[in-house]
Design an enzyme around this catalytic site. Structure first.
Site, PDB file in Angstrom:
ATOM      1  N   HIS A   1       0.747  -1.300   0.022  1.00 20.51           N
ATOM      2  CA  HIS A   1      -0.015  -0.055  -0.033  1.00 20.51           C
ATOM      3  C   HIS A   1       0.827   1.284   0.076  1.00 20.51           C
ATOM      4  CE1 HIS A   1      -2.402   3.106   1.804  1.00 20.51           C
ATOM      5  NE2 HIS A   1      -3.277   2.708   1.098  1.00 20.51           N
ATOM      6  N   HIS A   2       1.825   1.473   0.954  1.00 19.82           N
ATOM      7  CA  HIS A   2       2.548   2.420   0.806  1.00 19.82           C
ATOM      8  C   HIS A   2       4.083   2.205   1.689  1.00 19.82           C
ATOM      9  CE1 HIS A   2       1.198   3.660   5.011  1.00 19.82           C
ATOM     10  NE2 HIS A   2       2.511   3.967   5.029  1.00 19.82           N
TER      11      HIS A   2
ATOM     12  N   GLN B   1       9.265   1.081   6.545  1.00 16.47           N
ATOM     13  CA  GLN B   1       8.227   0.675   7.173  1.00 16.47           C
ATOM     14  C   GLN B   1       7.160   0.516   5.942  1.00 16.47           C
ATOM     15  OE1 GLN B   1       4.699   3.532   8.204  1.00 16.47           O
ATOM     16  NE2 GLN B   1       5.128   2.921  10.182  1.00 16.47           N
TER      17      GLN B   1
ATOM     18  N   HIS C   1       3.427  -0.798   4.652  1.00 13.85           N
ATOM     19  CA  HIS C   1       2.109  -0.931   4.961  1.00 13.85           C
ATOM     20  C   HIS C   1       1.360  -1.886   4.032  1.00 13.85           C
ATOM     21  CE1 HIS C   1      -2.312   0.949   5.058  1.00 13.85           C
ATOM     22  NE2 HIS C   1      -2.496  -0.617   5.410  1.00 13.85           N
TER      23      HIS C   1
ATOM     24  N   HIS D   1      -0.742  14.042  -0.393  1.00 13.83           N
ATOM     25  CA  HIS D   1      -1.382  12.930   0.317  1.00 13.83           C
ATOM     26  C   HIS D   1      -2.728  13.070   0.845  1.00 13.83           C
ATOM     27  CE1 HIS D   1      -1.804   9.015   1.750  1.00 13.83           C
ATOM     28  NE2 HIS D   1      -2.118   9.374   3.001  1.00 13.83           N
TER      29      HIS D   1
ATOM     30  N   HIS E   1      -6.603  10.712   1.662  1.00 14.78           N
ATOM     31  CA  HIS E   1      -7.273   9.352   1.336  1.00 14.78           C
ATOM     32  C   HIS E   1      -8.299   9.642   0.047  1.00 14.78           C
ATOM     33  CE1 HIS E   1      -6.351   8.158   5.507  1.00 14.78           C
ATOM     34  NE2 HIS E   1      -5.316   8.369   4.937  1.00 14.78           N
TER      35      HIS E   1
ATOM     36  N   MET F   1      -6.805  12.556   5.537  1.00 13.97           N
ATOM     37  CA  MET F   1      -5.515  13.245   6.003  1.00 13.97           C
ATOM     38  C   MET F   1      -5.432  14.341   4.654  1.00 13.97           C
ATOM     39  SD  MET F   1      -3.138   9.935   6.591  1.00 13.97           S
ATOM     40  CE  MET F   1      -1.742  10.636   7.078  1.00 13.97           C
TER      41      MET F   1
END
Length: 881
Positions: free
Chosen positions: A104-105, A169, A171, A241, A243, A313
Site C-alpha cells: 500500500h505504501h 516501514q 503497509h 497525500h 485519502h 488526511m
C-alpha cells in the site's frame, strides 16, 4: 630512457581501466538486484541480507523486507538497517522496489535508536518505529516512480547526523495479494556516496490535524500555514497525500503578500515526489501554506483527520535542500491557516484535478484499508523537539486602559463575540470563617454581592461593555457560556450551578443543587468549582468540588446522567481527585479535561463516557494546578496556571502545553508584578490569553510576541547575539538532528534580517568544496608530473645533442628547467578554481528533478560524467521572487 615513460603510460592506463570496470560492475550488480527483488522465488535467499556495493566513493544499499507474509490486511511491518558506515554518508537517489499490487505504501525513516535491531516487527501497534525522534526521508505509494535528487544534494546520515539506522516501514493493505503464499521482500535501493555534499536535503511537512468534512457538503477546505523562521531552503520536489475524498492539494510560498506556487497535484494520482517550481526559494519571514480540497458527497457522517479508511488526511510534503552549514533534516507545520490569509489564495487551488475512471479503478482497493500510518507516526512521537515554537507570551502592560474595580477574580470566560467575561466577588471574600466543618456557609447575613459580579469586557482595550449579576451571588467561583450566550456559573456558598440570562435582566433560567445545602447525592453539590457545556449536545459537566471529588454529567434540561472520579492507566494506583478545580471541553476531540488542583495534574476523559484518556503532570507545576483552558491550534494546546505550594515551591506562572506530546511549549508571568493566586485562564480567538488572579483582584492580558521582534531577551541585546552566533552553531553540531534543528532555529530568529541576507550572500557563490575536488586532481597531477619531467629531459638532451653536439648537459641547466617546470605546471594551477571553470558552473539553475525516468535512463544520463562529477550539484538558483 624512453622505457620509463612507456611504463608510466601502461600503469596509468591500467588504473583507469580498473576503475571503469568497478563502476560498470557496480551498475550491473545494482541493476541485477533490482530485476530480482520482486521475484518471490529469490526472496528467501535475500532474507536478512543487506547488499552494499562499493566503489571508492559511491555505493548502493538495498533495504528490503526479509521474506515476510503479513498475517492480515492493514499490517504495518518495520525493519531496521544500520547505516553501513561509521563515517558521514549521503543518500542521493531513492529507487523503490515494490508494486502497489502488494504494498500500500512505504516510508523510510532515519533515527538513532529503532525499536528493534534484530528482525522485523509489527510497527502498527504502540511500538512504533523508533525510540527517539524519527525523521521522514522518503515516502512512496501507488506505483510512484523513482525520486532523483539534484546534483550536489543528499540526505545526510551516519556519524554526525544523529541517524545511525534506517527504518523501513511497509503497509500491506490487502492480504488477498498473498493468496499464493509468496514471501515479500519489497523495499528500496538507496544510492549513496561518502563524498560530502555542499547541500543537504530535508523534508518540510504541512499537515492539517483538525479538519472536519461534513457529510454531503460539496467542498471542504483544509488550510495550513506557518511563518518560516530559519535559514533559506530551496524546494525541488513535492508530494501530496489524502485519502479517497481529496480532490487537489496545493502548496505555496507567501512573500510580501504574493502567493507563489510550489506544487499542485491530485492525491489520487501516483503519490510520487513531483518536480517543484524551481524558481521558488523560502527564506526567513516568508509564510508556507497549503490547501487540501475535499468533498463530502456520498458520505452520511462527518469525516475527521485520522489513520483509518473512514478518516482523511491532508499532507503536503516539500523536499528541499539547504546549505550544509545550516542543515535541518525535518520540519513541520500543523497550524490552521487564518480565514483572512486564505482569502487571497490563487483560484487554481480550488480547482480539482480530474483523474480518469480507469486510473481510479486501478487504485480504488487502496482506499478500502486502514490508511496511511505516517500520520500516526508523526503525531505520536512524544518528543519535545517536534514542536515548531517561535513565539513567547508577554504581558500587555497597558491593559486594561482604565481600572475595572474588581473584587476577587474567580472565573473567566468568552462570549460568542469573543469578548472577555469576568466573574468576581465584589466586596465578598472567602476567608477562614466563611464555612463551618460541614461546609455550610456562615456569612449569609452579609447578603448577596451588591456589585455587578459579571462584567463583559472589550478584550482589546479592557473597557466594560456590559455589567450584570447584582444581588444574585454570595461566593462566585466558575463561569462559562453556551452557544446562546447564557452564563453558567457556580457559587460555592450556594452549593449550586446556575444558568443565568445575559440580557441584563439577571434571570435564573436553571438551578442545579439546593441553595446553601451541601450534599453528595445526585441532587446536591458541595462547593462546586466549575461548569462546562457541550455546544452540540447541550450536556452539562460540573466539577464537584471542594468537598466531593467527582465530575457530574447532566443533560441539557438538567437531568442527572452519570458521574466519575479520577482516572488512571493503572487502576490499582488510582489517586482520587483532590479538588477538581477547573473544567474545559475539547470540542475537536470530544473530551473534557479537569485541573485536579491539589494533585498538581491535568486529567482528560472522553466526554460521552467518562473514560480516562490521559494525564499531564509536570514538576514545573509544583504540585498545584488551578485552572485549565484549551485551543484547537495545531494538534491542540492546553493553557494552565499553577499555584503556590508550600511543599514544592516553584514559580507561579502560566503554561502552554502541547496536548499530543504533553510538552511545555512556553511559560509566562507578569512583567513587573508576580502572580499571587491565578485562579482562571481563558484564550481568545486571536491567540491572546487572560489570567484572573483572585488575591491581587486583577486580570492580566498576554499576547504572543515573535522572538525576532524582541529587542532584548533575557538581558541579551541584539548586538550581543551576533557574537554568540558562532558559539550557538558550534553547540548545534554536537546534538542530534532534531535538537539541532530547533537550536538552529533559535539562533536564526535572534538574528536580524540583514544578518540572514548576509548569510545568503555568503552562500550564493556555492563553490564546490575544495576538499572534495582537490584529491583526484592531485593524484592525476602526481602521476603525470614524472612522465612530463622525463619526456622533457629527453627532449632537452636530444636538442642539446643536436645543436651543440655536447655529450653531457650541465646539472645546473637541468635544475633550472625543473624549477621552471615546477613553477608553471604546479605553481600556476589553481586547483580550487579548476572544476568550477571546467564545468561552467552558474547560478542560473539546476537539472530539473526527474521522477518519471527509469533507473536505466538515469544510468545512461550519468554515463558521460566522470566519477568526480557523478553526484556533483549545481548551486541553488538565485532569485528575488
Amino acid at each position: 630512457m624512453m622505457g620509463v615513460p612507456a611504463s608510466c603510460v601502461v600503469v596509468l592506463t591500467f588504473i583507469l581501466y580498473s576503475h571503469s570496470m568497478k563502476i560498470q560492475s557496480t551498475l550491473h550488480v545494482s541493476k541485477r538486484s533490482q530485476e530480482n527483488v520482486l521475484n518471490p522465488s529469490k526472496c528467501v535467499s535475500r532474507t536478512n541480507q543487506q547488499q552494499i556495493i562499493a566503489n571508492p566513493y559511491n555505493f548502493s544499499v538495498d533495504l528490503r523486507m526479509p521474506g515476510v507474509i503479513p498475517t492480515g490486511s492493514d499490517t504495518y511491518l518495520c525493519m531496521a538497517f544500520p547505516v553501513p558506515t561509521r563515517q558521514d554518508a549521503y543518500i542521493v537517489d531513492f529507487i523503490p522496489l515494490a508494486s502497489m499490487d502488494t504494498v500500500h505504501h512505504m516510508l523510510l525513516f532515519g533515527c538513532q535508536t529503532p525499536v528493534s535491531t534484530h528482525s522485523f516487527w509489527d510497527c502498527g501497534s504502540v511500538q512504533g518505529t523508533c525510540e527517539d525522534e524519527p525523521a521522514i526521508m522518503y515516502a512512496w505509494a501507488r506505483n510512484a516512480p523513482p525520486t532523483k535528487l539534484p546534483k550536489d544534494v543528499g540526505f545526510k546520515v551516519g556519524r554526525s547526523s544523529g541517524m545511525s539506522y534506517f527504518v523501513l516501514q511497509i503497509h500491506y493493505g490487502d492480504i488477498s495479494a498473498f493468496k499464493d503464499h509468496h514471501k515479500d521482500c519489497s523495499g528500496l535501493t538507496l544510492r549513496m556516496t561518502s563524498r560530502p555534499q555542499p547541500f543537504i536535503a530535508g523534508i518540510y511537512l504541512l499537515m492539517s490535524v483538525d479538519t472536519v468534512i461534513l457529510p454531503g457538503k460539496r467542498v471542504t477546505d483544509a488550510d495550513v500555514a506557518c511563518d518560516y523562521t530559519s535559514y533559506p531552503i530551496y524546494p525541488f520536489a513535492f508530494r501530496t497525500h489524502t485519502h479517497r475524498l481529496g480532490k487537489v492539494v496545493s502548496g505555496y510560498r507567501i512573500r510580501d503578500g504574493k502567493w507563489t506556487l510550489i506544487g499542485r497535484q491530485s492525491p489520487q494520482l501516483p503519490q510520487a515526489f513531483y518536480p517543484a517550481n524551481k524558481q521558488v526559494n523560502v527564506k526567513y519571514g516568508d509564510t508556507l501554506a497549503a490547501r487540501c480540497v475535499f468533498t463530502g458527497e456520498g458520505k452520511t457522517s462527518k469525516t475527521y483527520i485520522g489513520g483509518t479508511s473512514d478518516d482523511e488526511m491532508c499532507n503536503f510534503y516539500i523536499m528541499y535542500y539547504m546549505d550544509s552549514r545550516h542543515a535541518i533534516p525535518y520540519m513541520n507545520c500543523m497550524e490552521m491557516g487564518s480565514e483572512e490569509l486564505f482569502q487571497h489564495i490563487p483560484t487554481e487551488a480550488n480547482v480539482p484535478i480530474k483523474v480518469s475512471p480507469s486510473h481510479m479503478n486501478s487504485v480504488m482497493h487502496l482506499g478500502q484499508s486502514t490508511d496511511d500510518h505516517d500520520h500516526a507516526v508523526l503525531l505520536d512521537t512524544n518528543k519535545p523537539e517536534t514542536v515548531d515554537q517561535d513565539y513567547h507570551f508577554e504581558q500587555v502592560s497597558a491593559w486594561p486602559q482604565s481600572s475595572l474595580q474588581l473584587g476577587q477574580v474567580s472565573g473567566l470566560a468568552l462570549d460568542s463575540d469573543s469578548n472577555l467575561v469576568i466573574f468576581h466577588r465584589g466586596d465578598h471574600h472567602w476567608g477562614a470563617d466563611s464555612f463551618n466543618n460541614q461546609a455550610r456557609y456562615q456569612q449569609r447575613s452579609l447578603g448577596p454581592i451588591q456589585q455587578s459580579a459579571i462584567l463583559v469586557v472589550d478584550p482589546s482595550k479592557g473597557s466594560i461593555l456590559k455589567a450584570s449579576g447584582r444581588n444574585m451571588f454570595f461566593l462566585p467561583h466558575g463561569i462559562t457560556t453556551d452557544k446562546e450566550n447564557n452564563y453558567w456559573v457556580t457559587d460555592v456558598a450556594l452549593h449550586q450551578v446556575l444558568k443565568v440570562s445575559s440580557d441584563g435582566k439577571d434571570r435564573t433560567l436553571m438551578a442545579l443543587g439546593e441553595a446553601f445545602i451541601p450534599g453528595s447525592d445526585n441532587n446536591h453539590f458541595c462547593q462546586p468549582t466549575d461548569v462546562a457545556v457541550d455546544t452540540e449536545s447541550g450536556n452539562i459537566f460540573v466539577s464537584d468540588g471542594y468537598c466531593n471529588a467527582r465530575i457530574i454529567k447532566f443533560s441539557a434540561d438538567g437531568k442527572y446522567l452519570s458521574e466519575w472520579g479520577a482516572g488512571s492507566s493503572d487502576r490499582r494506583r488510582r489517586i482520587p481527585f483532590q479538588i477538581p478545580h477547573s473544567l474545559v471541553l475539547l470540542p475537536d476531540k470530544k473530551e473534557i479535561c479537569v485541573a485536579d488542583r491539589e494533585n498538581g495534574r491535568i486529567q482528560c476523559f472522553i466526554a460521552e463516557t467518562g473514560e480516562f484518556v490521559k494525564e499531564i503532570k509536570k514538576d514545573e507545576f509544583g504540585g498545584e494546578v488551578f485552572a485549565v483552558s484549551y485551543s484547537p491550534t495545531g494538534d491542540g494546546l492546553i493553557f494552565a496556571v499553577n499555584g503556590e505550594s508550600l511543599s514544592r515551591p516553584v514559580p507561579i506562572r502560566g503554561f502552554v502545553i502541547d496536548y499530543s506530546t504533553k510538552d511545555i511549549l512556553d511559560t509566562f508571568s507578569p512583567n513587573k508584578k508576580e502572580f499571587k493566586m491565578p485562579h482562571d485562564i481563558a484564550e481568545t480567538r486571536d491567540g491572546s490569553v487572560f489570567v484572573g488572579d483572585a488575591s491581587s483582584k486583577s486580570v492580566y492580558k498576554f499576547t504572543t510576541e515573535k522572538l525576532h521582534h524582541s529587542v532584548k531577551k533575557a538581558g541579551i541585546e541584539v548586538q550581543e547575539l551576533e557574537e554568540m552566533d558562532a558559539v550557538v552553531q558550534t553547540k548545534v553540531k554536537q546534538d542530534t538532528s532534531k535538537t539541532a534543528a530547533i537550536q538552529e532555529k533559535q539562533t536564526v530568529v535572534q538574528k536580524t534580517q540583514p544578518q540572514l541576507e548576509a548569510d545568503k550572500e555568503r552562500k550564493s557563490p556555492a563553490k564546490p568544496n575544495k576538499g572534495e575536488r582537490v584529491l583526484p586532481v592531485i593524484i592525476t597531477t602526481l602521476l603525470l608530473i614524472p612522465l612530463v619531467v622525463v619526456i622533457s629531459i629527453g627532449v632537452f638532451i636530444s636538442w642539446r645533442k643536436y645543436n651543440q653536439r655536447e655529450v653531457k648537459a650541465e646539472p645546473s641547466s637541468v635544475r633550472g628547467i625543473l624549477g621552471k617546470i615546477r613553477g608553471k605546471a604546479v605553481g600556476s594551477l589553481n586547483l580550487g578554481n579548476f572544476f568550477p571553470s571546467h564545468k561552467g558552473y552558474s547560478r542560473q539553475g539546476f537539472d530539473q528533478l526527474s521522477t518519471e525516468g527509469s533507473d536505466q535512463e538515469r544510468n545512461d544520463e550519468d554515463s558521460s560524467d566522470s566519477e568526480n562529477e557523478e553526484y556533483s550539484a549545481l548551486p541553488p538558483p538565485q532569485s528575488s521572487s
